[in-house]
Scaffold this active site. Sequence first.
Site, PDB file in Angstrom:
ATOM      1  N   GLY A 216       0.817  -1.205   0.000  1.00 50.83           N
ATOM      2  CA  GLY A 216       0.000   0.000   0.000  1.00 50.83           C
ATOM      3  C   GLY A 216       0.852   1.257   0.000  1.00 50.83           C
ATOM      4  N   SER A 322       3.608  -6.221  -4.128  1.00 51.80           N
ATOM      5  CA  SER A 322       2.816  -5.018  -4.342  1.00 51.80           C
ATOM      6  C   SER A 322       3.718  -3.787  -4.324  1.00 51.80           C
ATOM      7  CB  SER A 322       1.699  -4.919  -3.299  1.00 51.80           C
ATOM      8  OG  SER A 322       0.795  -3.887  -3.623  1.00 51.80           O
ATOM      9  N   ASP A 402      -6.469 -28.276 -19.541  1.00 50.65           N
ATOM     10  CA  ASP A 402      -5.136 -28.706 -19.118  1.00 50.65           C
ATOM     11  C   ASP A 402      -5.095 -30.192 -18.803  1.00 50.65           C
ATOM     12  OD1 ASP A 402      -6.538 -28.804 -16.741  1.00 50.65           O
ATOM     13  OD2 ASP A 402      -5.648 -26.983 -15.932  1.00 50.65           O
ATOM     14  N   ASP A 575      -5.097 -11.162 -10.067  1.00 51.85           N
ATOM     15  CA  ASP A 575      -4.820  -9.920  -9.345  1.00 51.85           C
ATOM     16  C   ASP A 575      -5.674  -8.815  -9.948  1.00 51.85           C
ATOM     17  OD1 ASP A 575      -3.792  -7.646  -8.157  1.00 51.85           O
ATOM     18  OD2 ASP A 575      -1.700  -8.239  -8.409  1.00 51.85           O
ATOM     19  N   HIS A 614      -4.352 -10.506  -5.450  1.00 49.60           N
ATOM     20  CA  HIS A 614      -3.222  -9.602  -5.256  1.00 49.60           C
ATOM     21  C   HIS A 614      -2.331 -10.104  -4.120  1.00 49.60           C
ATOM     22  CE1 HIS A 614      -0.833  -6.066  -5.535  1.00 49.60           C
ATOM     23  NE2 HIS A 614      -1.184  -5.614  -4.336  1.00 49.60           N
TER      24      HIS A 614
END
Length: 693
Positions: A216, A322, A402, A575, A614
Amino acid sequence: MNQSRVAARIAAIFVLTGAAFNALADPAYSIARPDTVLTGMVTGTSVAIQVAAPSSALISRTTLKLNGADVTGALHADGAGAMSGVVAGLQPGANVFELWSKNSKEPVAQLTVMKALSPAATCASLATLTGFPVQPSGTMAGTRITQATLVTDAAGTQYCLVQGILQERSDGVAGIAGTSSYRAPDHLPAQHYGTLFEVRLPTAWNGRYMFQGSGGTEGNRPAATGQIGGTAGLTILRNGFVVASQNGGHTNSELPPSYPPNSTTTDLNHIQVISGNMFFPDAQAVKDWGYNSIDITTQTAKFLINAYYGRAQEHSYFVGCSTSGRQGMAMSQLFPQHYDGIVAGDPFYLPPDISLSETWGLEQIISISPIVNGVPQYQQSFPLADQNLFTNAILAACDHLDGLVDGVIDNMAACTFDPATFVFPSSGVYGSIAPGMPLQCTGAKTPTCLTPAQVTATKKIDQGPRTSSGERITSPDGTTLSGYPFDGGFMQPSGIPTRDIGAGNQQPGNIGLGSGQLPIFWFATPDPSYNPLTVNYDLDMHLVTPASPVVNNSTEIGPFISRGGKIIFYHGLSDSGPPWPYTQKYFHDVMVKNGGMAGASKFMKLYLVPNMGHCSGNMATDSFDLLTPMVNWIENGVAPEEIIATGNRFQATPGPYTGLSNATRSRPLCPYPKTLRYTGSGDISLAGSYACQ
């Protein structure tokens, strides 16, 4: 046992026993120490060693050296193609074992063993140190130590806890000019700034230093334990690392309160600047958050290491996600001498472009949300049942591609999912949801279909920002803006919902960060009155800055590479903060400059994690250790390949998605451009049943 299972077992051995294989020579040879982890240390002068070769004949013609001295005599035959024994003569710090085969011109395997180092000074003496690298300059103070205390934690690990503040000043600017939130030297009180840092120096030191990132806008000093995404399963301090952390140059509790007062959020008629963003008008504070606080904390941590142990660290590692994923990139670009190995997760390295992508997604949700007194009812745009319906649709379309239906899409390249034309199957795992029915409603909304407006919103989020005529947009820094490509976790809780829809009493995360930062941090001229929920993608791009100290997109990392630096990127494919294509683009741009994939693989790896949000979250294998492979790469020359990861929010039995569950699975993460495939047999919850292709 097939090769994929062998590879998976080898990856696990790295974590558990400290094995090392020199991939540049012959991976068929190995050296291992079975009683300690690779990232740990030994406390005595001897260590148990195992060596292996393809055959007994070849092992008999090998020589084991410790720091250049022949120690083969300490080993004895231990099965076919193997020898083991206890080798003495370890010196404090790094000890290098090399295995040589007959007539080889380089070692066929290498293993670095760290012998614990002890302090050369008292912990208390660090409180009165002088000569720190960060000295007073202008109105900024230098280094002030506020604590140096010997601590023993609950696990019995003893360390010297050092805390302090760097470049403290009380002449800063904060808040919004012309409002009660504003602080400046000519509008007292001025804002107080400074980098709060913490360094933990263990009494038994393994010779390594690690920086622990945060996220952040920071604003708080995290405990420097080393426990962070990318170090799962490791006890960093107990393993002997010195660990440092910092607060990004500002303390949130000291910043002005959110403005306007008594306002709780930004809506279509009101703009709120949250307290954590209030340092935006101070150029030095933004620079601190960008990279300066990391630089000065790193210098200080290394100075303390020298003072406490009487010697420098053997190697330095950076682990972050991040914001700190971005800061790790900044270190490789601006301060290549600081770190040998950098683990950069979901990096926020293109903040203006990422904020535009985030805002675009939020605007698509607003476009289908009921508006009450100017307030979008975000959660009514996509109620939880509709989120789950969308997840089931994309899994029904692509999960099987897959070779395995398991709630994870590992072959997204083959997926041609279009929610506007998708029709649910009438059989199979997902056949019970809406047999033979289209995902997009052809009439009134029902529990088994989404409205055309909902479908259009998801497609626009996937495609990314466009002009009103449908053209892709290039930002002022030259980047083509990205959307959020469909993935199995797109509508899981840590995907689009957490940032654009919200849940319970939680507003979408982008309102305060992401979008909320756009007009104050990422406009060339900050404009706190600009409503970030109403960006006009035809007219407003010129407002965005082409450069900032928090943009860390330089591909000129030659000095970092030339000194042997390595960087591992990872990014969640679901994300909803930084879109993963930005990280892939950076990886590709650096790769092109450095000899293509063959050249780049010598110093750079990228792991894309299906379903993961995220830095973590969703029905994903989001718990993994990238520090151990990085140490093995830096210290033993072994480039990482498959990385074993675990997750504990899976369904016990694959079936229609109804929300996160609590079953645990392990799976390999594959180095880009490889992707994972099921081998066709074996327990789907075990990593050995998969292979990277």
